[in-house]
Design a protein around this motif. Structure first.
Motif, short mmCIF file in Angstrom:
data_model
loop_
_atom_site.label_atom_id
_atom_site.label_comp_id
_atom_site.label_asym_id
_atom_site.label_seq_id
_atom_site.Cartn_x
_atom_site.Cartn_y
_atom_site.Cartn_z
N LYS C 89 1.36 0.42 -42.24
CA LYS C 89 0.75 0.57 -43.75
C LYS C 89 -0.52 -0.29 -43.53
N GLU C 93 -4.07 2.18 -44.47
CA GLU C 93 -5.34 1.78 -45.57
C GLU C 93 -6.56 2.11 -44.72
N HIS C 96 -7.08 5.47 -44.75
CA HIS C 96 -7.57 6.11 -46.03
C HIS C 96 -8.98 5.78 -46.34
N ASP C 147 -0.20 -0.90 -54.78
CA ASP C 147 -0.04 0.47 -54.46
C ASP C 147 0.41 1.46 -55.36
N GLU C 176 1.13 7.08 -49.09
CA GLU C 176 1.53 6.14 -50.06
C GLU C 176 2.98 6.20 -50.53
N HIS C 179 4.16 3.65 -48.58
CA HIS C 179 3.96 2.23 -48.96
C HIS C 179 4.63 1.59 -50.02
FE LIG Z 1 -1.45 1.86 -49.72
#
Ligand SMILES: [Fe+2]
Ligand SMILES: [Fe+2]
Lengths: 139, 256, 329
Positions: C89, C93, C96, C147, C176, C179
């Protein structure tokens, strides 16, 4: 000072002297455009970029940035500066006129002519025969 | 083939040392998550850490099927003295040069060990080797590329990589600490032994380090850091395990 | 405020379209009305470019700073499943961040200067990450509810007008969903677990409720600027609309677990369909965003540490002939 993050406690944190440029320009290297092929036989598709100092590093980085969560057969990386692209301003060069039907399969139909000729010359229509056979089978 | 209880114990010890190495180095590498030198490398290094921990889990599952505790208990509730990892894996992450060099030495040993296991008489081990071939190949590509490039890039990177090598080399030799059960495992064709592995390893790393312009210490100066395989560890392992099991041990009745 | 458009004080005084070529502006706006995306090399109003840079950059910063409070718990996650999931996770991020910086780069700001601006406090990131993740319960609440807030923001923004941002958000949203599931699963295990586990998660929820209510930012003031940004599909919903969507979807799920949300006034008004709640302390929000939060200093110091420690790797591989070209898409 004791931090909540045990990792942070193991660091020697720098002072917060605001204003200093930490990263000099070009320090994050150039960018490479990444092309991803899902399976053998399929097209490579552009999926994004990675920052890398050279093609070898670019591939190494692209593998995880773009391959870790999707099926992958192959990756390409191309230096962004090596790509020549058309201008969106010129998007109208791709416009086409409705008259260009001569290059569409759907524009070709000559059954009328065939039927007319068959009628005139007593040739049996194979389609008609097939239709009848099918009807018999359904019954 | 049939395995007697003595051999079974030896095989378990052998599996513990492989898995403990992977878990501890994976845990250490994971400490870089969010702190790597470039975002792309952050992502790549995290994958490598995940792979290592994932592989250790698989081996703990094999151990569980041989009558040992469940993997979570094995990893999160065991005492430091029961761990069989090498000292190399235990050290804190240090600077990135240290982490890269450690990973480089470790990956080559791991890859060759798995290659040897691929022809092991023990089926779950042979399968393991096949299953993780691709993951480990990428780990090798990753560390070889960085070591070769940084070894020759500029003066600072060369000096850093050389001194990281000097710091890690004896620790890396500790991977090949022979166990009492080595002969037994060789006899039942499970594993050919650490000294065979070390020779192969040395040959492989030498050629890469040569390309990197980095120098391996002379044989006369080799002082392997042994003890890990017998449960004698560096000062770093215990606090690391303490931290790793902190939440897990909060509530013995809890399912997380 | 994850990446929702906010008007900069400097721009408040003048019109967003001041000095723009009216013909080009009309073409640009017509394209957006037709539902077409804007691509990097298209003509665009200066204010559009600036707003997007600021918004995407803040969003990117939020990802990499957001990796810190959760990253903290990787070394302490209980059990293999949680440990591996949390690693994946937090890795996402960072990914991202990588995707979003890339999108912002197409607008002409380099990653170097964005990260410099982050570290020097010239550019913000989501306020929630100025609070500490004190316990394992906090990581569960963050992974689920922060999230969740981010997803609402990201799904909304993925329908915006700027092509590269939308493409990045699409990939982000697909990650996501993991997540969210991971976070929810984690909260469920705690909430349905032992008394101690339940206490962990209730405590975390109590502490995080205000930051969660802050997450989408203060109510927008109706202004000409906001209207233009909405017309340009830079701003796709008001902060309050997003907050309402969040409450509507997640409050019932929190209550399903018998957890207490520390706001006695929180309820859905069935006649208006709107959630009513105690207005969170927006003074506190301002104070924290301007540097007064419990972790502001630490977050930037850690980021600075990471950049300084990594500098030798980056500098070693720089070549004199290297030149930067703005990424294509
Ligand atoms: Fe996230
Ligand atoms: Fe994210």
């Amino acid at each position: 000072m004791e931090y909540i993050d045990p990792r942070v406690n193991r660091m020697e944190l720098p002072a917060n002297d605001d204003g200093k440029e930490i990263i000099e320009s070009l320090e994050e290297w150039e960018t490479y455009e990444v092309f991803h092929q899902k399976k053998r036989g399929e097209q490579h598709i552009h999926v994004g970029i990675v920052h890398a100092a050279n093609p070898e590093i670019a591939l190494l980085m692209a593998k995880e940035a773009f391959g870790r969560r999707r099926q992958t057969a192959n990756l390409w990386v191309v230096k962004t500066s090596a790509v020549t692209a058309t201008d969106y301003e010129d998007q109208d060069i791709f416009e086409t006129t409705p008259e260009k039907t001569y290059r569409e399969a759907s524009d070709y139909y000559c059954m009328d002519r065939i039927r007319k000729y068959q009628e005139e010359h007593g040739i049996e229509d194979r389609k008609e025969e097939r239709r009848k056979k099918k009807e018999v089978r359904v019954k | 083939m049939s395995i007697n209880t003595g051999e079974m114990k030896d095989i378990k010890e052998f599996l513990y040392k492989i898995a403990d190495d992977q878990l501890i180095i994976g845990h250490r590498n994971s400490e870089w998550t969010g702190l790597g030198p470039v975002l792309e490398e952050d992502i790549a290094f995290s994958s490598i850490a995940q792979d290592k921990i994932g592989q250790s889990l698989h081996i703990y599952e094999i151990l569980h099927s041989m009558g040992e505790e469940v993997p979570d208990i094995i990893a999160f509730a065991r005492k430091a003295k029961d761990f069989r990892c090498s000292h190399l894996t235990e050290y804190p992450i240090g600077e990135y040069d240290f982490s890269l060099m450690r990973n480089f030495f470790f990956n080559h040993a791991e890859h060759l060990r798995f290659e040897m296991l691929a022809s092991s008489s023990l089926e779950p081990l042979a399968n393991l080797a096949k299953k993780y071939k691709g993951e480990i190949k990428y780990h090798i590509m990753h560390s070889d590329t960085w070591v070769k490039q940084l070894g020759r890039a500029n003066e600072e990177s060369h000096t850093r990589m050389q001194s990281a090598l000097d710091k890690t080399f004896n620790l890396a030799l500790g991977i090949f600490e022979e166990s009492d059960f080595a002969d037994a495992l060789r006899e039942v064709k499970v594993f050919d032994g650490e000294s065979v592995l070390q020779d192969k390893w040395f040959e492989e790393i030498s050629s890469i380090l040569d390309k990197a312009g980095l120098v391996i210490p002379e044989r006369s100066k080799w002082v392997p850091s042994y003890g890990g395989r017998k449960g004698q560890h560096t000062e770093y392992l215990e606090p690391m395990l303490e931290e790793m099991g902190e939440v897990f041990r909060l509530d013995p009745k809890a399912e997380w | 405020m994850y990446g929702n458009a906010q008007i900069d004080i400097k721009e408040k005084s003048k019109s967003l379209i001041e000095g723009e070529d009216p013909v080009k502006l009309a073409e640009f706006e017509a394209r957006i009305i037709r539902g077409e995306k804007i691509e990097p090399k298209d003509w665009m109003p200066k204010a559009y470019r600036n707003q997007l840079i600021r918004m995407i950059e803040q969003h990117a910063h939020s990802e990499i700073i957001g990796a810190l409070p959760e990253g903290t718990w990787i070394t302490r996650a209980p059990g293999f499943r949680r440990k591996l999931a949390l690693m994946a996770k937090v890795q996402d991020e960072v990914g991202h961040g990588q995707l979003l910086y890339s999108a912002a780069e197409t607008l002409g700001k380099t990653r170097e200067s964005m990260i410099n601006d982050l570290i020097n406090g010239k550019s913000k990131y989501s306020n929630v990450f100025n609070y500490p993740a004190l316990t394992w319960g906090d990581t569960a609440i963050i992974a689920w509810l922060i999230d969740a807030g981010a997803i609402i923001n990201q799904v909304t923004n993925s329908k915006g007008s700027y092509g590269p941002y939308c493409r990045a958000l699409e990939r982000i949203c697909s990650e996501e969903s993991f997540h969210l599931k991971y976070g929810h699963d984690n909260v469920v295990y705690l909430a349905t677990g032992t008394a101690q586990q339940r206490e962990l998660v209730q405590d975390a929820l109590t502490r995080w409720w205000q930051p969660i209510m802050h997450f989408h930012g203060p109510p927008d003031k109706v202004s000409e600027h906001t209207e233009i940004l909405m017309k340009w599909k830079v701003k796709m919903a008001t902060n309050d609309e997003m907050r309402q969507r969040f409450l509507d979807e997640y409050v019932p799920k929190i209550w399903d677990l018998g957890l207490t949300i520390p706001d006695p006034n929180l309820k859905k008004n069935e006649s208006t369909g709107q959630w009513e709640y105690t207005e969170p302390d927006w003074e506190e929000f301002k104070r924290v965003i301007n540097g007064g939060g419990p972790c502001n200093k630490e977050r930037l110091q850690v980021r600075r540490w990471a950049e300084e420690r990594g500098a030798w790797v980056r500098r070693a591989l720089m070549k004199p002939e290297q030149k930067y070209t703005v990424p294509l898409a």
